[in-house]
Design an enzyme around this catalytic site. Structure first.
Site, PDB file in Angstrom:
ATOM      1  N   ASP A 122      28.660  40.241  38.577  1.00 48.27           N
ATOM      2  CA  ASP A 122      30.065  39.890  38.447  1.00 48.27           C
ATOM      3  C   ASP A 122      30.629  39.815  39.867  1.00 48.27           C
ATOM      4  O   ASP A 122      29.947  40.158  40.848  1.00 48.27           O
ATOM      5  CB  ASP A 122      30.800  40.929  37.592  1.00 48.27           C
ATOM      6  N   HIS A 152      38.249  44.819  37.555  1.00 52.60           N
ATOM      7  CA  HIS A 152      38.857  44.018  38.616  1.00 52.60           C
ATOM      8  C   HIS A 152      39.694  44.905  39.540  1.00 52.60           C
ATOM      9  O   HIS A 152      39.827  44.627  40.726  1.00 52.60           O
ATOM     10  CB  HIS A 152      39.780  42.940  38.022  1.00 52.60           C
TER      11      HIS A 152
END
Length: 379
Positions: free
Chosen positions: A296, A226
């Protein structure tokens, strides 16, 4: 909500059949390129109600959007509420979303259990246990019952696919994205496969699709994708592929989500999500997976810090990714769907990407939506 959605999805089998018939017809008789690209997009949005005159409304009605992803918290705004307020509110939201879609939407949520639960107790939902808890007990019947309860809750709320279970091996318990959050069933491929299979069966019992993640394995990492580049070149092991191989062989992989992890030995240039070697060579050819691949979140630091949107889209297409996920939660770009459609149009017009490549993903997505239709037809 149930009747309105049932009427819509009841037509999906017929719609899919008609769409499949057009694949061998002329380009003029096929869905437009933009319509096919719309089905390849899953986006996040802000708000607990649906407004037709909004960026999301335009994405659904004009862009033929394929799916949405729901979040409990708005990360970019640091606010505790984003799409979910209560069960009644969420039922109304998902029903409105489906009512405006030409083709039934994937309505996705990360409901893994434990700390990764969008249906949190603060919204009135029951607490759930972590994957690590299921793995430690290692009782497939118990796991299946727990996943069935999650699936029934999702089904009642109008969701159609759970972005779970995690099948990463917990080879690094200090991994901030997996191990420390207890998102893995364990370090042993046998345990992970057994528990993941039970979890998927539980979701299927309730009529919910599953998505296993994060390919080719995120469990050994020492940082969080992330936030930025996540290099697993010296920590990753081929045994991390075992759960994927076994679940694919058993027909339990409805969808597979990629990881934004970098492995110099597998692809020395780009992370797995963008790799024309890792996904086509390992997941497609070696493992034999023919279904839907979901990226993702493409707004995560590991991607957006190093690649432009055009580079990301082109490389995802070259990597045989079918659904491009833009959570719009780490950064907010409500019209990203329109930019992606324009980029793909330009890539096709310049003969950099073929129309048949887009058709391939479109077909996979419609086949998975046909399974969603069969699930919904159970009741």
């Amino acid at each position: 909500m149930g009747k309105r959605f049932a009427r819509k999805v009841g037509l999906l089998g017929m719609v899919v059949g008609l769409l499949m018939a057009t694949v061998t017809a002329s380009a003029a008789a096929s869905p437009s390129l933009e319509a096919m690209v719309g089905q390849m997009l899953m986006i996040g949005f802000r708000g607990t109600t649906f407004e037709a005159k909004s960026p999301l409304g335009e994405a659904i009605t004009e862009g033929n959007l394929g799916g949405v992803v729901l979040y409990g918290r708005d990360v970019a705004l640091n606010k505790p509420m984003r799409n979910i307020r209560s069960a009644a509110q969420l039922q109304a939201l998902t029903a409105d979303l489906q009512d405006h879609a030409r083709i039934p939407l994937f309505i996705a949520v990360d409901e893994e259990g434990g700390q990764v639960s969008r249906l949190a107790p603060r919204f009135g939902f029951p607490e759930t246990v972590t994957a690590a808890t299921w793995g430690r007990r290692n009782d497939p019947a118990w796991t299946r019952r727990g996943a069935r309860a999650i699936g029934q809750r999702l089904r009642n709320l109008g969701c159609t696919i759970n972005l779970a279970p995690v099948v990463d091996l917990n080879t690094n318990p200090d991994n901030p994205a997996i191990g420390k959050l207890e998102r893995s069933f364990g370090a042993n491929p046998d345990t992970v496969t057994r528990q993941a299979a039970a979890f998927i069966h539980g979701l299927h019992d309730a009529g919910i699709l599953a998505c296993i993640k994060h390919f080719p394995g995120h469990g050994s990492a020492y940082n969080d994708s992330h936030l930025g580049l996540t290099d697993i070149s010296t920590t990753w092991s081929p045994k991390e592929l075992e759960p994927y191989k076994r679940l694919v062989d058993r027909g339990l992989a409805d969808a597979v989500m990629t990881a934004h992890v970098f492995h110099a030995g597998l692809d020395p240039k780009v992370p797995a999500t963008l790799s024309a070697e890792i996904i086509p060579d390992i997941l497609r050819r070696e493992i034999g997976y023919e279904g839907v691949v979901i990226s993702d979140d493409l707004q995560m630091g590991a991607i957006r810090q190093s690649f432009s949107l055009r580079q990301t889209v082109r490389r995802c297409l070259e990597a045989d990714v079918d659904i491009f996920l833009f959570g719009n939660n780490l950064e907010y770009e409500p019209f990203v769907w329109r930019r992606v459609q324009r980029i793909v149009r330009d890539l096709v017009d310049q003969n950099i990407v073929s129309r048949s490549r887009i058709e391939r993903s479109y077909e996979r997505i419609q086949r998975l939506k046909e399974r969603m239709d069969l699930f919904q037809g159970r009741s």
